[in-house]
Design a protein around this motif. Sequence first.
Motif, PDB file in Angstrom:
ATOM      1  N   HIS A  64       0.816  -1.219   0.000  1.00 45.21           N
ATOM      2  CA  HIS A  64       0.000   0.000   0.000  1.00 45.21           C
ATOM      3  C   HIS A  64       0.844   1.262   0.000  1.00 45.21           C
ATOM      4  O   HIS A  64       0.461   2.273  -0.617  1.00 45.21           O
ATOM      5  CB  HIS A  64      -0.917  -0.024   1.226  1.00 45.21           C
ATOM      6  N   ASN A  65       1.987   1.223   0.665  1.00 42.26           N
ATOM      7  CA  ASN A  65       2.722   2.465   0.890  1.00 42.26           C
ATOM      8  C   ASN A  65       4.127   2.519   0.286  1.00 42.26           C
ATOM      9  O   ASN A  65       4.728   3.594   0.259  1.00 42.26           O
ATOM     10  CB  ASN A  65       2.834   2.724   2.405  1.00 42.26           C
ATOM     11  N   TRP A  66       4.649   1.389  -0.196  1.00 38.41           N
ATOM     12  CA  TRP A  66       6.020   1.401  -0.675  1.00 38.41           C
ATOM     13  C   TRP A  66       6.170   0.977  -2.125  1.00 38.41           C
ATOM     14  O   TRP A  66       7.168   1.335  -2.764  1.00 38.41           O
ATOM     15  CB  TRP A  66       6.891   0.492   0.206  1.00 38.41           C
ATOM     16  N   ILE A  67       5.223   0.199  -2.655  1.00 34.03           N
ATOM     17  CA  ILE A  67       5.333  -0.241  -4.051  1.00 34.03           C
ATOM     18  C   ILE A  67       4.589   0.736  -4.954  1.00 34.03           C
ATOM     19  O   ILE A  67       3.394   1.005  -4.718  1.00 34.03           O
ATOM     20  CB  ILE A  67       4.757  -1.663  -4.228  1.00 34.03           C
ATOM     21  N   PRO A  68       5.234   1.276  -5.964  1.00 35.30           N
ATOM     22  CA  PRO A  68       4.562   2.229  -6.856  1.00 35.30           C
ATOM     23  C   PRO A  68       3.343   1.610  -7.543  1.00 35.30           C
ATOM     24  O   PRO A  68       3.350   0.433  -7.917  1.00 35.30           O
ATOM     25  CB  PRO A  68       5.656   2.573  -7.885  1.00 35.30           C
ATOM     26  N   GLN A  69       2.304   2.415  -7.688  1.00 37.29           N
ATOM     27  CA  GLN A  69       1.083   1.936  -8.309  1.00 37.29           C
ATOM     28  C   GLN A  69       1.340   1.452  -9.730  1.00 37.29           C
ATOM     29  O   GLN A  69       0.717   0.490 -10.185  1.00 37.29           O
ATOM     30  CB  GLN A  69       0.031   3.054  -8.314  1.00 37.29           C
ATOM     31  N   SER A  70       2.247   2.103 -10.427  1.00 37.74           N
ATOM     32  CA  SER A  70       2.537   1.720 -11.815  1.00 37.74           C
ATOM     33  C   SER A  70       3.047   0.285 -11.903  1.00 37.74           C
ATOM     34  O   SER A  70       2.760  -0.429 -12.860  1.00 37.74           O
ATOM     35  CB  SER A  70       3.559   2.681 -12.427  1.00 37.74           C
ATOM     36  N   TRP A  71       3.794  -0.162 -10.883  1.00 41.40           N
ATOM     37  CA  TRP A  71       4.300  -1.526 -10.885  1.00 41.40           C
ATOM     38  C   TRP A  71       3.149  -2.531 -10.767  1.00 41.40           C
ATOM     39  O   TRP A  71       3.101  -3.521 -11.489  1.00 41.40           O
ATOM     40  CB  TRP A  71       5.276  -1.740  -9.727  1.00 41.40           C
ATOM     41  N   ILE A  72       2.246  -2.264  -9.827  1.00 41.76           N
ATOM     42  CA  ILE A  72       1.101  -3.163  -9.612  1.00 41.76           C
ATOM     43  C   ILE A  72       0.237  -3.211 -10.863  1.00 41.76           C
ATOM     44  O   ILE A  72      -0.208  -4.279 -11.303  1.00 41.76           O
ATOM     45  CB  ILE A  72       0.261  -2.704  -8.408  1.00 41.76           C
ATOM     46  N   GLU A  73      -0.001  -2.048 -11.472  1.00 44.62           N
ATOM     47  CA  GLU A  73      -0.837  -1.992 -12.667  1.00 44.62           C
ATOM     48  C   GLU A  73      -0.188  -2.738 -13.836  1.00 44.62           C
ATOM     49  O   GLU A  73      -0.869  -3.355 -14.653  1.00 44.62           O
ATOM     50  CB  GLU A  73      -1.107  -0.539 -13.045  1.00 44.62           C
ATOM     51  N   THR A  74       1.146  -2.685 -13.904  1.00 41.89           N
ATOM     52  CA  THR A  74       1.846  -3.387 -14.977  1.00 41.89           C
ATOM     53  C   THR A  74       1.716  -4.901 -14.834  1.00 41.89           C
ATOM     54  O   THR A  74       1.484  -5.623 -15.812  1.00 41.89           O
ATOM     55  CB  THR A  74       3.341  -3.010 -14.980  1.00 41.89           C
ATOM     56  N   VAL A  75       1.841  -5.391 -13.610  1.00 43.95           N
ATOM     57  CA  VAL A  75       1.823  -6.837 -13.370  1.00 43.95           C
ATOM     58  C   VAL A  75       0.407  -7.383 -13.264  1.00 43.95           C
ATOM     59  O   VAL A  75       0.081  -8.424 -13.850  1.00 43.95           O
ATOM     60  CB  VAL A  75       2.615  -7.176 -12.088  1.00 43.95           C
ATOM     61  N   LEU A  76      -0.463  -6.695 -12.525  1.00 42.88           N
ATOM     62  CA  LEU A  76      -1.799  -7.220 -12.242  1.00 42.88           C
ATOM     63  C   LEU A  76      -2.925  -6.339 -12.770  1.00 42.88           C
ATOM     64  O   LEU A  76      -4.098  -6.584 -12.468  1.00 42.88           O
ATOM     65  CB  LEU A  76      -1.983  -7.405 -10.730  1.00 42.88           C
ATOM     66  N   GLY A  77      -2.575  -5.318 -13.552  1.00 39.45           N
ATOM     67  CA  GLY A  77      -3.581  -4.413 -14.083  1.00 39.45           C
ATOM     68  C   GLY A  77      -4.161  -4.877 -15.403  1.00 39.45           C
ATOM     69  O   GLY A  77      -3.831  -5.944 -15.928  1.00 39.45           O
ATOM     70  N   SER A  78      -5.013  -4.047 -15.963  1.00 44.28           N
ATOM     71  CA  SER A  78      -5.742  -4.416 -17.180  1.00 44.28           C
ATOM     72  C   SER A  78      -4.840  -4.533 -18.407  1.00 44.28           C
ATOM     73  O   SER A  78      -5.226  -5.132 -19.407  1.00 44.28           O
ATOM     74  CB  SER A  78      -6.839  -3.377 -17.456  1.00 44.28           C
ATOM     75  N   ASN A  79      -3.645  -3.960 -18.333  1.00 49.28           N
ATOM     76  CA  ASN A  79      -2.737  -4.027 -19.483  1.00 49.28           C
ATOM     77  C   ASN A  79      -2.037  -5.378 -19.611  1.00 49.28           C
ATOM     78  O   ASN A  79      -1.383  -5.650 -20.614  1.00 49.28           O
ATOM     79  CB  ASN A  79      -1.687  -2.914 -19.380  1.00 49.28           C
ATOM     80  N   ASN A  80      -2.160  -6.202 -18.572  1.00 50.61           N
ATOM     81  CA  ASN A  80      -1.532  -7.532 -18.623  1.00 50.61           C
ATOM     82  C   ASN A  80      -2.617  -8.593 -18.775  1.00 50.61           C
ATOM     83  O   ASN A  80      -3.330  -8.893 -17.820  1.00 50.61           O
ATOM     84  CB  ASN A  80      -0.731  -7.789 -17.345  1.00 50.61           C
TER      85      ASN A  80
END
Length: 334
Positions: free
Chosen positions: A227-243
Amino acid sequence: MESFWEFFQNQILGMKWLNEEVGNALSAIGLDIESNVGASIQFFIYDTVKITVLLCVLIYLISYIQSYFPPERSKQILGRFHGVGANIVAALLGTVTPFCSCSSIPLFIGFTSAGLPLGVTFSFLISSPMVDLASLVLLMSIFGSKIAVVYVLVGLVIAVVGGTIIEKMHMENYVEQYIKTAGSVDIEAPDLTIYDRLKYAWEQVVDTFKKVFPYILIGVGIGAFIHNWIPQSWIETVLGSNNPFSVILATLVGIPMYADIFGTIPVAEALFAKGAQLGAILSFMMAVTTLSLPSLIMLRKAVKPKLLALFIGICTGGIIIVGYLFNMFHYFLI
């Protein structure tokens, strides 16, 4: 003005007031809750207290209900039904029985030894850790009532369909011989007084709390870090709609882990806030609770490799399909 249901969901189940109070207390001692460190501490304290309170209340209530369904009575109930109806009843019974897959396996072995149809016992085994009543309430506290209800319904569908497939494939010969020859000892369940049931419920709270609290702390710690240390862009890249493979990845990552619904909730909450797809999050939760490595090792003692592989394949396939369905209908559920 907030409706009663929104108030119940946000303030009673979600305990948003507690998050504010924790933030105020931390600010009062000079901690900057806008910083990564301060926000992590606030998340950790708030989520730990919230999940612990909900855990104890829910287990107490569910265990009281569970006292009316000891193994002997559950076996008798299941024995009255046949075909898909029996699978449905078994899946429903799974919602008021043990909270993790390892606790469900001894009951599965007992039901199988008692001569209940194999598909029926597998419907119970799939349902029990995946869709207990506690998961419904905890999911409501984070994702809302629509997602929580649909999650439980699709979990029951996986349990019923999985058990039915195993039944139709006639896999009885792939149960270990000692299970088939064990037979069952019919022990009449004693009539319990209300006091006995309340005492039993409290004992279950204490016992379950001791088992799952370490996983709550680990889960909340991971959630706070995400929630506080991993950038949102990383999460979206791995588990977001673009993957397009996010659901498959989340499922495969979840399988070797061991936790229960209480340990996965804070991780799911943090991933959701960071932009992970709903289907990927729920697939991760289902995989962790249903296909944990310790439970599969225990199950291997009761069934042969071919049946174990079929069980893993059915559950994995069902979880992945459900994950993609949640992603497709995401906007209708939020």
